[in-house]
Design a protein around this motif. Sequence first.
Motif, PDB file in Angstrom:
ATOM      1  N   LYS A   1       0.640  -1.045   0.260  1.00 56.84           N
ATOM      2  CA  LYS A   1       0.152  -0.079  -0.120  1.00 56.84           C
ATOM      3  C   LYS A   1       0.909   0.745  -0.076  1.00 56.84           C
ATOM      4  CE  LYS A   1      -4.496   1.638   0.584  1.00 56.84           C
ATOM      5  NZ  LYS A   1      -5.025   1.691  -0.458  1.00 56.84           N
ATOM      6  N   LEU A   2       1.927   0.949   0.621  1.00 58.53           N
ATOM      7  CA  LEU A   2       2.814   2.276   1.018  1.00 58.53           C
ATOM      8  C   LEU A   2       4.153   1.722   0.470  1.00 58.53           C
ATOM      9  CD1 LEU A   2       2.994   5.243   2.484  1.00 58.53           C
ATOM     10  CD2 LEU A   2       3.161   4.074   4.784  1.00 58.53           C
ATOM     11  N   GLU A   3       5.176   2.977   0.048  1.00 55.38           N
ATOM     12  CA  GLU A   3       6.387   3.089  -0.270  1.00 55.38           C
ATOM     13  C   GLU A   3       7.290   3.894   0.309  1.00 55.38           C
ATOM     14  OE1 GLU A   3       7.082   0.596  -4.021  1.00 55.38           O
ATOM     15  OE2 GLU A   3       5.526   1.238  -4.689  1.00 55.38           O
ATOM     16  N   ILE A   4       8.156   3.710   1.740  1.00 55.21           N
ATOM     17  CA  ILE A   4       8.978   4.766   1.632  1.00 55.21           C
ATOM     18  C   ILE A   4      10.666   4.342   0.838  1.00 55.21           C
ATOM     19  CG2 ILE A   4      10.449   6.386   3.859  1.00 55.21           C
ATOM     20  CD1 ILE A   4       7.192   4.226   4.138  1.00 55.21           C
ATOM     21  N   LYS A   5      10.742   5.134   0.345  1.00 52.18           N
ATOM     22  CA  LYS A   5      11.860   5.149  -0.763  1.00 52.18           C
ATOM     23  C   LYS A   5      13.240   6.035  -0.356  1.00 52.18           C
ATOM     24  CE  LYS A   5      10.217   2.532  -5.102  1.00 52.18           C
ATOM     25  NZ  LYS A   5      10.216   1.768  -6.346  1.00 52.18           N
ATOM     26  N   ASN A   6      14.068   5.873   0.493  1.00 52.09           N
ATOM     27  CA  ASN A   6      15.189   6.515   0.497  1.00 52.09           C
ATOM     28  C   ASN A   6      14.945   7.826   0.879  1.00 52.09           C
ATOM     29  OD1 ASN A   6      16.034   5.010  -2.734  1.00 52.09           O
ATOM     30  ND2 ASN A   6      17.300   4.177  -0.605  1.00 52.09           N
TER      31      ASN A   6
ATOM     32  N   SER B   1      14.471   3.659   4.105  1.00 48.86           N
ATOM     33  CA  SER B   1      13.281   2.470   3.290  1.00 48.86           C
ATOM     34  C   SER B   1      12.654   1.269   3.689  1.00 48.86           C
ATOM     35  CB  SER B   1      14.160   2.490   1.993  1.00 48.86           C
ATOM     36  OG  SER B   1      14.867   3.220   1.651  1.00 48.86           O
ATOM     37  N   PHE B   2      10.702   1.190   3.454  1.00 49.41           N
ATOM     38  CA  PHE B   2      10.223   0.502   3.710  1.00 49.41           C
ATOM     39  C   PHE B   2       8.982   0.054   3.319  1.00 49.41           C
ATOM     40  CE2 PHE B   2       9.655   3.874   7.412  1.00 49.41           C
ATOM     41  CZ  PHE B   2       8.435   3.182   7.140  1.00 49.41           C
ATOM     42  N   ASN B   3       8.705  -0.612   3.341  1.00 48.28           N
ATOM     43  CA  ASN B   3       7.092  -1.267   2.655  1.00 48.28           C
ATOM     44  C   ASN B   3       6.259  -1.499   3.366  1.00 48.28           C
ATOM     45  OD1 ASN B   3       8.925  -0.440   0.129  1.00 48.28           O
ATOM     46  ND2 ASN B   3       8.050  -2.484  -1.165  1.00 48.28           N
ATOM     47  N   VAL B   4       5.311  -0.755   3.812  1.00 42.62           N
ATOM     48  CA  VAL B   4       3.808  -1.434   4.424  1.00 42.62           C
ATOM     49  C   VAL B   4       2.938  -2.155   3.600  1.00 42.62           C
ATOM     50  CG1 VAL B   4       1.715  -0.524   6.245  1.00 42.62           C
ATOM     51  CG2 VAL B   4       4.351   0.387   5.746  1.00 42.62           C
TER      52      VAL B   4
END
Length: 252
Positions: free
Chosen positions: A3-8, A27-30
């Motif tokens: 649902k969510l991507e946090i990148k660098n 960085s992490f994904n949910v």
Amino acid sequence: MDKLEIKNIYMNYHSLKKETEAIKNISFNVKEGEFLSIVGPSGCGKSTLLNIIAGLLEPSNGKIFINGKNIKNSPPQIGYMFQKDNLFQWLTVWENVILGLKIQNKITTERTKKIEQLLHNYNLWDFKDHYPRELSGGMRQRVSLIRTLAINPDVLILDEPFSALDYQTRLNISDEVFTIIRNENKTTIMVTHDISEAISMSNRIIVLSKRPSTIKNNLNIKFDDKFMSPLERREAPNFRIYFNMLWKELNS
């Protein structure tokens, strides 16, 4: 599905004297419907990271994607639940709950029926004409959450949502909030200083380091029965194992 991507993500604060590095390459994904908690030392940038995810702060570098879309180009619906319930004292429960939709000019018959259903489901319908001062602390938090859910957010963000409550109320309301979030299948990110709270409510916990924040650990939380309530999880044998692991991580 993510649902969510946090990148660098990087975040630097500037003053006349110096530049302060607050967040460094996170960085992490949910996944859809996942409940993720973020813990870390005081001042490490947990709330700053939440504000970046919510689109309230622009990072120095990096990107956030919700439903595959960059939030910079396509602002998402973010439900943000703060430490205090922030209910308006001069509005009734019903008026508080529909306020977000009213501001966005999105009040429809379908959305109104959904709010009515939420109030019925979580034992607040009989209090819809009451004012916040007439409610207990736990009820106020439920009203605050339903107001947040009323806008049908893509992602729900909880920033120390129970810290203003006494311990017994915290335990009870965490159970209630967890049940509501699970029933509504909302992708949720919570920041908390309370390790026990994080373990009892989460599918996964991210541990941040001291500033500048980096990810020290990304820990999956699993119990024998996935339908256990937060209170039941606290009694499970592996609860203490997770607690000791996170305690050592935070104090290393």
